[in-house]
Design an enzyme around this catalytic site. Structure first.
Site, PDB file in Angstrom:
ATOM      1  N   ASP A  96       3.471 -42.680   2.133  1.00 24.99           N
ATOM      2  CA  ASP A  96       2.426 -42.337   1.167  1.00 24.99           C
ATOM      3  C   ASP A  96       2.891 -41.248   0.185  1.00 24.99           C
ATOM      4  O   ASP A  96       4.069 -40.862   0.185  1.00 24.99           O
ATOM      5  CB  ASP A  96       1.174 -41.908   1.951  1.00 24.99           C
ATOM      6  CG  ASP A  96      -0.116 -42.364   1.308  1.00 24.99           C
ATOM      7  OD1 ASP A  96      -0.168 -42.486   0.079  1.00 24.99           O
ATOM      8  OD2 ASP A  96      -1.102 -42.569   2.049  1.00 24.99           O
TER       9      ASP A  96
ATOM     10  N   ASP B  28      -5.762 -46.957  -4.080  1.00 28.36           N
ATOM     11  CA  ASP B  28      -6.233 -47.747  -2.930  1.00 28.36           C
ATOM     12  C   ASP B  28      -7.298 -48.762  -3.312  1.00 28.36           C
ATOM     13  O   ASP B  28      -8.183 -48.493  -4.128  1.00 28.36           O
ATOM     14  CB  ASP B  28      -6.840 -46.826  -1.864  1.00 28.36           C
ATOM     15  CG  ASP B  28      -5.776 -46.084  -1.074  1.00 28.36           C
ATOM     16  OD1 ASP B  28      -4.592 -46.155  -1.430  1.00 28.36           O
ATOM     17  OD2 ASP B  28      -6.162 -45.425  -0.088  1.00 28.36           O
TER      18      ASP B  28
END
Ligand SMILES: *[C@@H]1O[C@H](CO)[C@@H](O)[C@H](O)[C@H]1NC(C)=O
Ligand SMILES: *[C@@H]1O[C@H](CO)[C@@H](O)[C@H](O)[C@H]1NC(C)=O
Ligand SMILES: *[C@@H]1O[C@H](CO)[C@@H](O)[C@H](O)[C@H]1NC(C)=O
Ligand SMILES: *[C@@H]1O[C@H](CO)[C@@H](O)[C@H](O)[C@H]1NC(C)=O
Ligand SMILES: *[C@@H]1O[C@H](CO)[C@@H](O)[C@H](O)[C@H]1NC(C)=O
Length: 433
Positions: free
Chosen positions: A147, A207
């Site tokens: 991430d 996202d």
């Protein structure tokens, strides 16, 4: 024939991709995040792995069981600096869990961030790349999702982002264990340009949000090529818009990741989830389930087990489809034509309807076959509907032999997906046989 294929192969430029031999077709599996968030433990993962096996999803290609954020203890090992799992969630440790997942015939993945902390506030891997990669390898990890939270501002140019993500890529390589490297930097600095040699896939946007088209200011970009803040809460069709200009960048070993699937999580209708699965397949995105696979209704199961759609995603050519046209619809939304090529001179095409009403559209074969040229598009093709079952119950019922154009009905928020196979007489006429 063999001779001409050989000279074609020799004429192609050397294929550039991460050199770990993995993800020759887009990876498939299941990940904890979309359904469970931080609420995970050993049982969450083992139950899901068991459900993947018992629902026969392994035979369809779903292979990786992926633990996302929040598996970590409060701190690293104080003496060695090695990562440590949360002992209350994972009392037997990660190696034991990975062993159990491997014993079920599956592969095991884990998560970290190229920052000082993960998005969930656990310790990140920035500056700890080597010890983290070595520890993951010693645990038997097969896959790392990496991430972008708390990156200390080491972003803003492709070179800085490249160096930060390449540090983990090199650390993974140095372990000697093939570990699929799934970059999640939300499209920042254009990973489709800078990461093709260092990662197996890269997220292209903020996202996903389990919604068809809701505008959300937390997903502020209109165009990922000119995006300063990827955000999150990106509705499914917004991610398709982001992906459209980038898909040409992907290929075997290096995929655009449109984010994990929301099918089965309840925020979209059946037709919307069919669109979600179909378009992720055409885009050659990884297909990572994000629902509770231990309790799926028949609609969810029927979508994620459509092996004709999965075959499009897993086609060995690894050639993503392209958006051929957009037609605005009176009253809002649009119709989109997508098409792409498959192995063995076969093709896939789709019509997507984001408008609030059912639509009928006349699709010209010249538009489907723009890239192959007018002589090819003037031929005759056998069309198979990949969301209709044939008399034997197999996905991909034959529709008709078609030339010129085809009239297609598409329900609101739905999609129609067809495979096109040239009829040999027309291939002969085009001088191909
Ligand atoms: C590491 O990289 C080298 C070449 O740079 C490659 O030959 C090797 O297969 C890679 N190893 C792993 C485990 O990815
Ligand atoms: C999985 O496959 C087995 C053997 O083919 C079959 O008996 C079983 O019903 C299948 N299960 C599901 C959920 O499809
Ligand atoms: C990559 O690793 C090197 C060596 O550890 C370090 O000096 C450098 O700052 C790292 N680059 C980034 C952008 O994190
Ligand atoms: C759209 O098509 C579907 C499927 O044929 C049908 O059930 C639905 O009633 C139609 N909606 C409208 C507004 O015509
Ligand atoms: C569909 O389009 C083709 C050319 O693109 C045209 O020849 C044909 O008449 C159209 N059919 C209908 C029903 O509009």
């Amino acid at each position: 024939m063999a001779r001409s294929l050989l000279s074609l192969a020799l004429a192609l430029p050397a294929v550039r991709a991460m050199n770990n031999g993995l993800a020759r077709t887009p990876q498939m599996g299941w990940n904890t995040w979309n359904h469970f968030g931080c609420g995970i433990n050993e049982d969450t993962i083992l139950s899901a792995a068991q459900a993947v096996v018992s629902n026969n999803l392994t035979a369809l290609g779903y292979e990786y069981i992926l633990v996302d954020d929040c598996w970590q203890a409060d701190a690293r090992d104080a003496s060695t600096g090695a990562p440590v799992a949360d002992p209350s969630k994972f009392p037997n440790g990660i190696k034991d869990l990975a062993d159990k997942v491997h014993d079920m015939g599956l592969k095991f993945g884990i998560y970290s961030s190229a920052g000082t902390s993960t998005c969930g506030g656990r310790f990140g891997s920035l500056g700890f790349e080597e010890i983290d990669a070595q520890t993951y390898a010693s645990w038997g990890v097969d896959y790392l999702k990496y991430d972008n939270c708390y990156n200390e501002g080491r972003a803003g140019t492709p070179l800085i982002s490249y160096e930060r993500y390449n540090n983990m890529s090199r650390a993974l390589n140095a372990t000697g264990r093939p570990i699929l490297y799934s970059m999640c930097n939300w499209g920042e600095d254009g990973p489709w340009n800078f990461a093709v040699d260092i990662a197996n896939s890269w997220r292209i946007s903020g996202d996903i949000y389990d919604n068809y088209d809701r505008y959300d200011s937390r997903c502020p970009c209109t165009d990922m090529l000119d995006c300063k803040l990827s955000g999150f809460h990106c509705a499914m069709t917004r991610i398709i818009d982001f992906a459209a200009p980038l898909l040409q960048k992907a290929g075997p070993g290096k995929w655009n990741d449109l984010d994990m699937l929301e099918i089965g999580n309840g925020g979209m209708t059946f037709d919307e989830y069919v669109t979600h699965f179909s378009m992720w397949a055409l885009a050659k995105s990884p297909l990572i389930l994000g629902n509770d696979v231990t309790s799926m209704d028949t609609d969810t199961l029927s979508i994620i087990t459509n092996d004709a759609i999965i075959a499009v995603n897993q086609d060995p050519n690894g050639s993503p489809a392209s958006q051929m046209w957009i037609h605005a619809v009176d009253g809002g939304g649009q119709l989109e034509l997508w098409s792409g090529s498959l192995v063995n001179n076969q093709f896939v095409w789709a019509v997507m309807n984001t408008s609030p009403s059912n639509q009928t559209v006349n699709v010209s074969l010249l538009d489907i076959f723009t890239d192959q040229g007018a002589a090819f598009g003037s031929g005759t093709f056998t069309m198979y509907d990949l969301w209709q079952k044939d008399a034997d119950g197999a996905w991909g019922a034959k529709v008709a032999d078609v030339s010129g154009s085809m009239s297609v009905d598409v329900v609101t928020h739905g999609v129609r997906v067809f495979k096109a196979v040239p009829v040999s007489s027309s291939r002969r006429a085009a001088g191909e046989l």
